[in-house]
Enzyme design. Sequence first.
Site, PDB file in Angstrom:
ATOM      1  N   HIS A 277       0.932  -1.098   0.001  1.00 37.26           N
ATOM      2  CA  HIS A 277       0.050   0.070   0.165  1.00 37.26           C
ATOM      3  C   HIS A 277       0.665   1.191   0.070  1.00 37.26           C
ATOM      4  CE1 HIS A 277      -0.484   0.301   4.766  1.00 37.26           C
ATOM      5  NE2 HIS A 277       0.627   1.178   4.280  1.00 37.26           N
TER       6      HIS A 277
ATOM      7  N   GLU B 248      -5.162   0.426  -0.026  1.00 35.02           N
ATOM      8  CA  GLU B 248      -4.801  -1.225   0.204  1.00 35.02           C
ATOM      9  C   GLU B 248      -4.998  -1.654  -1.366  1.00 35.02           C
ATOM     10  OE1 GLU B 248      -3.722  -1.577   2.887  1.00 35.02           O
ATOM     11  OE2 GLU B 248      -4.765  -1.005   4.613  1.00 35.02           O
TER      12      GLU B 248
HETATM   13  C1  GLP Z   1       1.224   3.525   7.073  1.00 31.29           C
HETATM   14  C2  GLP Z   1       1.181   5.022   6.423  1.00 31.29           C
HETATM   15  C3  GLP Z   1       1.839   4.538   5.235  1.00 31.29           C
HETATM   16  C4  GLP Z   1       3.261   4.408   5.332  1.00 31.29           C
HETATM   17  C5  GLP Z   1       3.162   2.801   5.921  1.00 31.29           C
HETATM   18  C6  GLP Z   1       4.557   2.243   6.218  1.00 31.29           C
HETATM   19  O1  GLP Z   1       0.258   2.568   6.941  1.00 31.29           O
HETATM   20  N1  GLP Z   1      -0.430   4.865   5.945  1.00 31.29           N
HETATM   21  O2  GLP Z   1       1.675   5.784   4.472  1.00 31.29           O
HETATM   22  O3  GLP Z   1       4.142   4.273   4.491  1.00 31.29           O
HETATM   23  O4  GLP Z   1       2.544   3.009   7.049  1.00 31.29           O
HETATM   24  O5  GLP Z   1       5.071   2.608   7.361  1.00 31.29           O
HETATM   25  P1  GLP Z   1       6.298   2.106   8.094  1.00 31.29           P
HETATM   26  O6  GLP Z   1       7.533   3.380   7.443  1.00 31.29           O
HETATM   27  O7  GLP Z   1       6.142   2.506   9.553  1.00 31.29           O
HETATM   28  O8  GLP Z   1       6.713   0.749   7.582  1.00 31.29           O
END
Ligand code: GLP
Length: 247
Positions: free
Chosen positions: A137, A142
């Site tokens: 995503h 999603e």
């Molecule tokens: C969340 C956010 C996304 C982000 C993703 C990855 O779901 N909505 O925008 O890219 O997390 O997060 P992380 O960097 O903590 O893996």
Amino acid sequence: MRVIRESSREAVDRAVFEEFCAALRRRPAGVIGLATGGTFSAFFARIAQAVAAGELEMGEVRATHLDEYLGFDHDQRGGMVHELTSLCPPLRQMLDEDRFWPVPASGDAGAVQEHEQRLAEVGGVDIQFLGIGRNGHIGFNEPGTSFDLGFHRVHLAPTTRADARDRFAPDEPPYEAVTAGPKSILKARRIVLSAVGAAKAPAVRAMLEGPIDPQCPASCVRYHADSVVYLDPEAAAELGESAAAMS
Ligand code: GLP
């Protein structure tokens, strides 16, 4: 799309910070589209540090971001605006001065339309930072999300909720959110996606080497003419030779 395989996570953080500084130099009164998540926490800390040290001037820049949990207040623990303003006090100040424009957490059609209109009126987002979820995503789009969607309300996938569990514990993570859709994200003039860590390797491979298909929402970024992907060695570990050649 350019794919840049950096030598370490720290090198990815440096590259993303440089992208931010370059965007400020290009258009000091432009609009920066921020992303949340662990991928960007060092980046926000670095911005805060640079501003406090007088090395970085936010000037007239405006900021927005990708997504928020449905119905969340700006100061609600676990929320995206709360995360951004806690990690980066200059964003708190921008929020107070109405220069940081949060995604309308109500998901209300009128509020969402107003938000999109406000971004359009100032010339759109100059640079959009993106992370990627384990399931491919971007924002909270999603798998299965149509590439034609603008800002919209979503039901979060089980992996997304599982990944959000720690930030809400001991409470349950939310079930719904509001996100910029692929169509809104692709309107940005430049897209900078970064991924770090082994957990992201399968999603990175699907994004870069799989079909451009809503089953991997991040694959839509390959349609964008000015996009760059920064990877650390762990996130790039499952890529084949073709992606290496893109570097
Ligand atoms: C969340 C956010 C996304 C982000 C993703 C990855 O779901 N909505 O925008 O890219 O997390 O997060 P992380 O960097 O903590 O893996």
